[in-house]
Design an enzyme around this catalytic site. Structure first.
Site, PDB file in Angstrom:
ATOM      1  CG  LEU A 340      -1.951  -1.129   1.295  1.00 43.33           C
ATOM      2  CD1 LEU A 340      -2.802  -0.975   2.537  1.00 43.33           C
ATOM      3  CD2 LEU A 340      -2.805  -1.161   0.049  1.00 43.33           C
ATOM      4  N   GLY A 381       2.499  -9.417   6.032  1.00 40.67           N
ATOM      5  CA  GLY A 381       2.897  -8.644   7.198  1.00 40.67           C
ATOM      6  C   GLY A 381       2.805  -7.160   6.911  1.00 40.67           C
ATOM      7  N   GLY A 382       2.422  -6.386   7.934  1.00 39.88           N
ATOM      8  CA  GLY A 382       2.298  -4.948   7.736  1.00 39.88           C
ATOM      9  C   GLY A 382       1.272  -4.640   6.659  1.00 39.88           C
ATOM     10  CG  ASP A 383       2.122  -1.424   3.982  1.00 43.04           C
ATOM     11  OD1 ASP A 383       3.122  -2.036   4.411  1.00 43.04           O
ATOM     12  OD2 ASP A 383       2.199  -0.398   3.295  1.00 43.04           O
ATOM     13  CD  GLU A 384       5.831  -7.549   1.394  1.00 38.36           C
ATOM     14  OE1 GLU A 384       6.442  -8.029   0.430  1.00 38.36           O
ATOM     15  OE2 GLU A 384       6.355  -7.344   2.513  1.00 38.36           O
TER      16      GLU A 384
END
Length: 469
Positions: A340, A381-384
């Site tokens: 993102l 993980g995270g925005d991945e």
């Protein structure tokens, strides 16, 4: 007519014959004749006493066995099943810590690093709590030794982890990364392996308990059937009735336990009352539900992202491995990596809750954009995120899906008090007989970073990028 009487015709001319008294030895020499000489009331009393004794023996055996079986099931629930739950939680906490340490090293000092610090403290507390609860349980010696070995490796992991975190806090990201890759990750893998070994022993203990209960039930059934056969010599009808009323619940328990031994937790024991048989059914059913939920929860936690419900990195790698195994001439596979744009600013401006809602919305849009039955969306993980396209007709189809997903993600997202316009950068690589999964992921990752370098909110094809370089 009794043996000690005379015919009626003889009675008219002779005095009545006296009853012949038989001594105690007569019972051993002629048991049938001796029994025939008994009075009717004595015969009835004798038969009733024998039948009552047989039924009493069967009843006592059944009740004792049922209590023992219920106690075994209760022990399984209070010890091995609870231990399985705590160990599953501990294993999950170690995996979470590894991801958090990686995020800590990759992040800059500030809000997110503080959040990672708090996450490490929280998972440490959860680990300690689970270990304390595990030590309270009466684990078998082999399980206790395996738990001690897990705790020893856990200490090594914490030492290696703290070293990597110390280097990260001091700003030496290269050293922290080296320590993570060389020491921490290897120890973490060992900790996970040891945790899996403990989980395997706990699962085996549950299965062994089920097999022992099955063996105990079968032994009890044999003893009861033998007793009923002995009682059938005197009263076959009452013996058959007793066999049905006492054996049927045990046979059902044997069938359920046999199914459990095969890994089938869908079977349930019919509860017909609130007696010991009913307690057995309730305890067995409760244990089966707990085992089913524990195994389902373990599998889901191991292969899915807690926030979005998408597949996680581990499940994605397994699906890629399966896809590579099935791959043959004409097989079309593609991997999309998606990141993102501006997600950090969303969290900074609107808060972490809005950021989570954005991640959930993106996950839903990715899930809705899949077409093939074997296509999979995952959160790494995270925005991945990642998308595996498995089984399209031609390469253009994969590029069309990537463009369509980019458009879908970009649609406005209206949340309470805020309207967001998500943007994403997507890298896509077609599988052309890659040697391994890591190479495929690396190529998709390179394409994604090229998309960010080109101004973001675009799709970059690895093959096109490679041809231009």
């Amino acid at each position: 007519m009794s043996t000690g009487s005379v015919p009626d015709s003889a009675a008219t001319t002779h005095a009545p014959a006296k009853p012949h008294r038989r001594g105690p030895l007569a019972w051993f020499k002629h048991p049938k004749r001796a029994f025939a000489d008994l009075r009717i009331s004595t015969k009835i009393a004798s038969v009733a006493l024998v039948v009552a004794s047989v039924f009493a023996a069967v009843g006592v055996t059944g009740l004792v066995s049922i209590r023992d079986l219920a106690a075994q099931q209760d022990y399984q629930y209070r010890t091995n099943v609870l231990a399985l739950s705590h160990m599953t939680d501990a294993r999950s906490a170690v995996g979470t810590q590894l991801e958090v340490v990686v995020s800590h090293i990759l992040s800059e000092p500030g809000f997110y690093r503080n959040q990672y610090e708090m996450k490490i403290v929280t998972t440490d507390q959860r680990l300690d709590t689970d270990l304390v609860e595990l030590h309270k349980l009466s684990l078998a010696r082999t399980e206790a030794r395996a738990l001690d070995a897990f705790e020893s490796l856990l200490k090594l992991w914490r030492t290696a982890r703290d070293g990597a975190l110390a280097a990260s806090r001091s700003g030496d990201r290269q050293k922290a990364t080296a320590m993570l890759l060389v020491e921490s990750e290897a120890v973490a893998r060992s900790v996970k392996t040891r945790a899996d070994a403990v989980l395997g022993q706990l699962v085996e203990s549950v299965a062994t308990g089920a097999r022992d209960s099955l063996s105990s039930s079968r032994d009890t059934e044999r003893l009861m059937l033998l007793s009923l056969v002995a009682g059938a010599v005197v009263a076959i009808t009452l013996s058959v009735l007793a066999a049905r009323t006492l054996s049927r619940p045990l046979r059902e328990a044997v069938e359920v336990l046999t199914a459990v031994g095969r890994g089938d937790f869908s079977q349930r024991l019919t509860v017909r009352g609130n007696d010991e048989v009913g307690q057995l059914g309730l305890e067995l059913n409760r244990t089966l539900v707990t085992l089913r939920d524990a195994f389902a929860g373990l599998k889901h936690q191991a292969y899915h992202d807690n926030l979005t419900g998408l597949a996680n990195r581990a499940l994605l790698r397994e699906l890629l491995t399966d896809a590579f195994t099935r791959a043959g001439p004409g097989t079309h596979l593609a991997l999309l990596l998606l990141d993102l744009d501006g997600f950090k600013q969303v969290n900074d401006v609107h808060g972490h809750g809005v950021g989570d809602q954005l991640l959930i919305a993106v996950a839903d849009r990715l899930r809705s954009g899949l077409q093939g039955p074997d296509d999979t969306a995952a959160r790494l993980g995270g925005d991945e995120f990642a998308v595996l396209l498995d089984g399209f007709d031609r390469p253009a189809n994969a590029y069309e899906v990537a463009d369509r997903l980019l458009t879908s993600i970009s649609e406005p997202l209206v949340l309470p008090g805020v309207e967001l316009r998500p943007r994403a950068s997507i890298g896509i690589v077609l599988w052309r007989g890659h040697a391994d999964i890591d190479t495929l992921i690396r190529d998709a990752d390179l394409a994604m970073y090229e998309a960010k370098a080109q101004g973001k909110h675009t799709v970059v094809r690895f093959e096109q990028m490679k041809a231009m370089s």
